[in-house]
Each structure stands twice: as C-alpha cells, then as structure tokens.
Design an enzyme around this catalytic site. Structure first.
Site, PDB file in Angstrom:
ATOM      1  N   ASP A   1      10.654 -25.946  -8.622  1.00 39.86           N
ATOM      2  CA  ASP A   1      12.056 -25.526  -8.590  1.00 39.86           C
ATOM      3  C   ASP A   1      12.091 -24.006  -8.423  1.00 39.86           C
ATOM      4  O   ASP A   1      11.941 -23.508  -7.318  1.00 39.86           O
ATOM      5  CB  ASP A   1      12.664 -26.016  -9.912  1.00 39.86           C
TER       6      ASP A   1
ATOM      7  N   ASP B   1      12.663 -36.513 -15.608  1.00 42.64           N
ATOM      8  CA  ASP B   1      13.613 -36.909 -16.650  1.00 42.64           C
ATOM      9  C   ASP B   1      14.835 -36.017 -16.696  1.00 42.64           C
ATOM     10  O   ASP B   1      14.866 -34.927 -16.123  1.00 42.64           O
ATOM     11  CB  ASP B   1      12.930 -36.838 -18.021  1.00 42.64           C
TER      12      ASP B   1
HETATM   13  P1  IMP Z   1      10.259 -24.394 -12.149  1.00 44.58           P
HETATM   14  O1  IMP Z   1       9.377 -23.645 -13.095  1.00 44.58           O
HETATM   15  O2  IMP Z   1      11.654 -23.857 -12.115  1.00 44.58           O
HETATM   16  O3  IMP Z   1       9.665 -24.525 -10.766  1.00 44.58           O
HETATM   17  O4  IMP Z   1      10.488 -25.816 -12.737  1.00 44.58           O
HETATM   18  C1  IMP Z   1       9.574 -26.799 -12.739  1.00 44.58           C
HETATM   19  C2  IMP Z   1       9.874 -27.824 -13.782  1.00 44.58           C
HETATM   20  O5  IMP Z   1      11.290 -27.943 -14.064  1.00 44.58           O
HETATM   21  C3  IMP Z   1       9.449 -29.158 -13.276  1.00 44.58           C
HETATM   22  O6  IMP Z   1       8.103 -29.407 -13.551  1.00 44.58           O
HETATM   23  C4  IMP Z   1      10.387 -30.086 -13.975  1.00 44.58           C
HETATM   24  O7  IMP Z   1       9.902 -30.417 -15.231  1.00 44.58           O
HETATM   25  C5  IMP Z   1      11.665 -29.290 -14.166  1.00 44.58           C
HETATM   26  N1  IMP Z   1      12.670 -29.584 -13.117  1.00 44.58           N
HETATM   27  C6  IMP Z   1      13.123 -28.761 -12.155  1.00 44.58           C
HETATM   28  N2  IMP Z   1      14.027 -29.374 -11.377  1.00 44.58           N
HETATM   29  C7  IMP Z   1      14.152 -30.628 -11.862  1.00 44.58           C
HETATM   30  C8  IMP Z   1      14.945 -31.769 -11.463  1.00 44.58           C
HETATM   31  O8  IMP Z   1      15.705 -31.773 -10.489  1.00 44.58           O
HETATM   32  N3  IMP Z   1      14.783 -32.895 -12.192  1.00 44.58           N
HETATM   33  C9  IMP Z   1      13.924 -32.977 -13.258  1.00 44.58           C
HETATM   34  N4  IMP Z   1      13.182 -31.943 -13.650  1.00 44.58           N
HETATM   35  C10 IMP Z   1      13.285 -30.770 -12.959  1.00 44.58           C
END
Ligand code: IMP
Length: 473
Positions: free
Chosen positions: A402, A458
C-alpha cells in the site's frame, strides 16, 4: 495437369499478395483458407484462434465447410487434438478410426474423413490453428504437412501485420465471445459481449449474479443437434449459459412442470449423445449452491455482509498465482530460494504460490506489529525468522503493498543479513497510495485505491477466509 509445385507456388503467391493488400482482415483470412484448401485439394479449411484462457478455439475464417459444421461450437482446445497446441502438425487419415475426434457426428453429416492441422505460432507461442478437412480417407504426405506449416507461418505474420493484435487485445479485455456467432469471419467483430435481450428475465438476473461473482459467461453459445432425419437435423438444444472457467453448460428452469419435463427429456438426450459435455439444469434455488460448489462464495452464505464487489474470484486468483509461480520457478532455477512472508495476510497467497513453484524452496515467516497511533511510530518485529538467510536468494512474498512503509522496513531489515539476492513478489499493488518507492519484481494485480478483503486480507480481523478478493461497502 498442374504440378503440385505449381499449385503450391501459385497458392503462396496468392496468399502473400492478399496478406500484403489493403483488404480487410476478414477477407484476407477467408482467402487464405480458400487458397490452402485448393492447393492441398482438400474439401475445406478452417482457421481458428485460441481464447485467452487457451481453452477454446474460435473460428476466424473458413472455406468449403457447411454452416452446420461451422456451428458445431467452439472446439475444446485440450480435447481436440491437443498435440497441435503443443506445436505439432498432425495428420489423421481416418477420423472415425481415431478416438480423438471431438465431433464425429458432425464429421459424418459433413462427410469428412481425413484431417490435418498445424499450429499458428507467434513469438514462440501457439495462438491458433489451421485445419484442412477431406471427404475421403487420405494419408497426407510430408510435403503437404510442410505446406500447411508454411501457410500457418504466413497467417501468424498476417495477423501480426494486420494488427489483429489490437483485435485480440479487445478480445482479451472482454474475455468473452459468443462462439456460435463466429461461423464465418464476415460475422465478426469478435465480441458481441452481452446479449441485448435475454429470452427470460430470470436469465438476466442470473447473468447479473455471474457478473457480481466475476464468473465469465457466454449466453447461448452452442446448439447441440439432438435428432436427425436422413442426416438432416430435426431437433436442437441450446443451453442458456456456458461458464468457460468451469466448463459447464447451464439451462435455467422455471417451475412450470410441462416445460421442466420437456427440458429434462432434452437434457437426457444431450447427455446420451454428448457424454463429455457437462450440462446442468438449474433452478433459482440452486444458484447459490452452484456458486458455493465452485468456491465463488462460502457455503451457506447467501449474502456476505459488507462485501460490495468481488474484484477477483478464486479461479482468477488461482490462474494468476500459477503464472507468477511459473515465472519464479524459471527465474530461480538452480538457486537456493527462500520465500519469506509476513503473517497473517500472506497466508493464502503463500500457500498457493509455494504449491505451484516447481523448484525446491524453503519458507519462513515473520510477524510484525504496525503502529496504530502516533505514539508507537516504529514497526516492531514480534516474530523473527527461524532460518539463517545469509547468502541465500530471498523472495519476500507480500499480500498487498500500500504505502510501501512496511515492505521498506522489512527489506532494510533483511538486507542487513546479507542475502545473496533480495526480491519482492506481491499479489496486490495499490500503487496510487505509495509513499516510499519499493522495488516490486513480481506483481499479481495492480488495484485502485480501495480497501480490499478476502484471500487472507482482513478488516479488523474478519473476512480473511473469503475465497476471493472483494471491496468492502
Ligand atoms: P503499507 O505499509 O502501507 O504498504 O501496508 C501494508 C499492509 O497494510 C499490508 O500488509 C496489509 O496488512 C495492510 N493493508 C493495506 N491495504 C490493505 C487493504 O486494502 N486491505 C487489507 N489490508 C491492507
């Protein structure tokens, strides 16, 4: 009498001239089919392309075959002489002495006995086939096989030149076509995607439900002859839907008993004549059971609270995961590969991915706690690796990237342990929200900025068990 060489050279001259002309593609393909049949002195010729799932062969041009033969429906690519899909040119002197023929009953009515087929190959990939048919039994000679292969190469070049690729890409996008409408190239374009009028409102409702579950469908794609009089077809049956992903024809029923009895009779007859065809009668109450059976929805649930839209169903995910695994197996051939996942979101993806990787791999997991408020700003590792990854080839497997913060942290952490290489495979890439640029080597799907759940992902601990990926309401 005209010599064979002369016939072949005249045909090739005509084919290359037509291919190089400004004629529309349908005319070119039909003309190639005609030239080929005439040069080989066969009864007919058909040129077909593979659908994106490589399951069906759809006709794009033909010569000398009756409409009835052409309407026999899309050929199941794997069932109808699959050797051609593997790149071989094959010849069958007598279809009736050969068990592999998919439509012998049509061959009888068309009086076809012999057949020869060659793959159409583009960029080392089989994209279709050319087949010639003969009324009489015939042992095709090596020179005739060579000629057919040459024509198939010319077709590949022609399709490329004529930017059928553009055609194909719209076909890929739509992912659907009504085979029956493709009896000759003149009836293209390929994609009458949705029928404008269903013959019954229940069919329209069912189609909407299929769309909701992202299940591919074709409406009335094939008519099955059920009875003949003097080889003339006197009764046909056209099931309402075909679901190509699960190779199933469906006929929807109303509760009216007289109609049910008639449909049941036809269905029994169809199963007798075409034992390889999967066909089912379905009434409204059965819809959900059917979806459940094929994993499109969890059993017993007829509505999943909070789910707004399914982005990728189980079949689509499996297909994508297999393709990623194939690529990874190829890239890491001979290497000491370790897959690393972060619990718990990666659960389903890791499980499917590792089962489809064909080289030996080790697997390890980490767990982290992510900051939930401004006070804990750091990501904390709550479960570290069990394996020593020094000098190993590491593939970080992620469910979703994300902002990129989590992955960036983990990659730095892993890099400090001196692996031989460090790459990333993520099922989902929400690139619109990226804050830190992280290198993604393998990506399942790019998705828009929406919160998704299912297949391990989730929302507040729930929805991980859904067998598909969905957007919440
Ligand atoms: P980042 O550090 O922002 O890249 O987020 C990564 C983590 O956020 C992922 O491993 C997920 O656990 C959670 N995450 C981000 N977007 C989503 C989503 O759309 N659905 C569920 N979990 C998400």
């Amino acid at each position: 009498m005209e010599s064979t060489e002369n016939r072949y050279s005249l045909a090739l001259k005509q084919i290359t001239k037509t291919a190089n002309s400004a004629l529309p593609v349908k005319k070119v393909i039909t003309s190639i089919a005609g030239c080929t049949a005439k040069a080989l002195q066969t009864t007919g010729c058909a040129i077909m392309i593979l659908n994106p799932q490589k399951e069906h062969l759809d006709l794009i041009g033909a010569y000398g075959l009756s409409d009835m033969y052409l309407r026999k429906g899309a050929l199941n690519a794997r069932k109808s002489y699959p050797e051609i899909l593997d790149g071989k040119t094959i010849a069958v002197a007598d279809i009736f002495a050969d068990k592999r023929s998919q439509y012998p009953e049509h061959a009888i009515s068309e009086k076809i006995t012999a057949f020869m087929g060659a793959p159409i190959v583009q960029k080392e990939e089989v994209i279709g086939q050319i087949r010639v048919y003969n009324r009489e039994k015939r042992h095709f000679k090596p020179i005739e096989k060579d000629f057919l292969s040459t024509v198939s190469n010319l077709i590949a070049l022609t399709l490329e030149k004529m930017e059928l690729n553009q055609y194909l890409s719209s076909y890929h996008e739509a992912n659907i076509l009504q085979h029956q409408k493709l009896t000759s190239f003149s009836r293209l374009p390929l994609i009458p995607i949705r029928p404008t009028n269903f013959s019954h409102p229940s069919e329209e409702e069912f189609a909407r439900l299929l769309d909701f579950y992202q299940v591919e469908w074709l409406y009335e794609p094939r008519s099955f002859p059920l009875a003949w009089e003097d080889k003339r077809i006197t009764e046909m049956f056209t099931p309402d839907f075909f679901l190509p992903e699960i190779n199933l024809y469906l006929e929807l029923t109303t509760t009216k008993q007289s109609l049910m009895t008639e449909k049941n009779r036809k269905l029994r007859r169809l199963k007798e004549i075409y034992p390889d065809i999967n066909v089912r009668l379905l009434n409204k109450g059965d819809y959900l059971k059917l979806f459940a059976k094929y994993g499109f929805i969890s059993l017993g649930e007829n509505k999943i609270a909070g789910v707004q839209k399914i982005l990728f169903n189980r079949t689509q995910i499996q297909r994508r995961v297999k393709s990623l695994a194939k690529q990874i197996s190829r890239d890491y051939q001979g290497k000491d590969l370790v897959l690393i996942g972060i619990l718990k979101g990666v659960l389903c993806f890791m499980s499917d991915l590792m089962q489809n990787i064909s080289i030996p791999v080790s697997v390890d997991f980490m767990a982290i706690s992510t900051p939930t408020n401004n006070i804990d700003t750091a990501i904390q590792i709550t479960k570290d690796l069990d394996l020593d990854i020094m000098h190993k080839d590491i593939l970080m497997v992620e469910d979703i990237v994300d902002t990129g913060m989590t992955l960036n942290y983990i990659l730095n952490y892993l890099a400090a342990r001196n692996p031989a290489s460090l790459k990333v495979c993520t099922l989902l890439d929400k690139s619109a929200r990226r804050l830190i640029n992280v290198p993604l080597d393998y990506v399942g799907y790019e998705i828009p900025d929406q919160f998704v759940v299912g297949y391990g992902l989730d929302f507040r601990g729930k929805y991980r068990n859904l067998p598909f990926i969905a957007v919440l309401e």
